[in-house]
Write an enzyme that holds these catalytic residues in place. Structure first.
Site, PDB file in Angstrom:
ATOM      1  N   CYS A  43      49.588  84.782 -85.874  1.00  0.00           N
ATOM      2  CA  CYS A  43      49.780  86.087 -85.207  1.00  0.00           C
ATOM      3  C   CYS A  43      49.452  86.051 -83.718  1.00  0.00           C
ATOM      4  O   CYS A  43      49.674  87.030 -83.018  1.00  0.00           O
ATOM      5  CB  CYS A  43      48.959  87.179 -85.899  1.00  0.00           C
ATOM      6  SG  CYS A  43      47.182  87.088 -85.619  1.00  0.00           S
ATOM      7  N   CYS A 103      45.034  82.282 -83.268  1.00  0.00           N
ATOM      8  CA  CYS A 103      45.633  82.136 -84.590  1.00  0.00           C
ATOM      9  C   CYS A 103      47.084  81.703 -84.409  1.00  0.00           C
ATOM     10  O   CYS A 103      47.825  82.341 -83.666  1.00  0.00           O
ATOM     11  CB  CYS A 103      45.553  83.466 -85.341  1.00  0.00           C
ATOM     12  SG  CYS A 103      46.449  83.471 -86.909  1.00  0.00           S
ATOM     13  N   CYS A 126      34.006  77.838 -80.752  1.00  0.00           N
ATOM     14  CA  CYS A 126      33.113  78.986 -80.568  1.00  0.00           C
ATOM     15  C   CYS A 126      33.949  80.254 -80.747  1.00  0.00           C
ATOM     16  O   CYS A 126      34.719  80.625 -79.860  1.00  0.00           O
ATOM     17  CB  CYS A 126      32.496  78.905 -79.178  1.00  0.00           C
ATOM     18  SG  CYS A 126      31.202  80.100 -78.879  1.00  0.00           S
ATOM     19  N   CYS A 157      41.661  84.949 -90.271  1.00  0.00           N
ATOM     20  CA  CYS A 157      42.019  85.794 -89.129  1.00  0.00           C
ATOM     21  C   CYS A 157      41.968  87.263 -89.547  1.00  0.00           C
ATOM     22  O   CYS A 157      42.556  87.652 -90.555  1.00  0.00           O
ATOM     23  CB  CYS A 157      43.420  85.432 -88.649  1.00  0.00           C
ATOM     24  SG  CYS A 157      44.008  86.472 -87.296  1.00  0.00           S
TER      25      CYS A 157
END
Length: 174
Positions: free
Chosen positions: A143, A140, A163, A92
């Site tokens: 976060c 994510c 995707c 991330c």
């Protein structure tokens, strides 16, 4: 006989009715990249990594901020990570949590980095009803940054296609 023009009152009545109908079925316009109404589940989500809006602006590029924090989408075929074929880990860009292994990456021919599975406990999903369709948004889990969407047209063994926006991730080669 029907008039070729709407009166102001007819126009306001018609557009107001459409707005109420859109609200009722969950099709809402986006404001600054986010749905006008936030789902109850999204409002109750608490993430391990949090920052103020100004801190996110400092930590991320303008393009990353638009994708990760405002649920934007990068232009197809614009991410260098789409052509990243080395062994390694995709993480991330907002909090550096490892998300995907290069062993699950495949060429979906969509223009975005695609994977058939995330790493364990790396991502979470929620229903995305923007643009008049229902999709599964991927974010994510640490976060809450928007990564992309997951579809059921991927390869074996999962049949899934995660995707992802390349700007939402970083790459660490092995």
């Amino acid at each position: 006989m029907l008039s070729k023009h709407f009166s102001r009152r007819q126009f306001l009545f018609a557009t107001g009715g459409l707005g109420v109908a859109a609200l009722a079925i969950g099709v809402l316009p986006k404001f600054a990249g986010r749905s006008v109404l936030i789902s109850e589940a999204e409002a109750s989500e608490v993430f391990e990594v949090t920052h103020s809006d100004s801190e996110w602006h400092t930590l991320l590029s303008d393009e990353q901020y638009e994708i990760l924090r405002e649920e934007g989408t990068e232009r197809a075929y614009s991410s260098p990570l789409n052509n990243e074929h080395r062994e390694g880990t995709f993480a991330c860009a907002g909090c550096d949590l490892p998300l995907f292994s290069s062993t699950t990456k495949f060429d979906s021919r969509t223009g975005w980095p695609s994977f058939w599975a995330p790493l364990d406990k790396a991502v979470a999903t929620r229903v995305d009803r923007t643009f008049g369709m229902v999709r599964e948004e991927v974010h994510c889990r640490r976060c809450g940054g928007h990564l992309g969407h997951v579809f059921d047209d991927g390869p074996k063994p999962t049949g899934l296609r995660y995707c992802m926006n390349g700007l939402a991730m970083t790459f660490r080669p092995v």
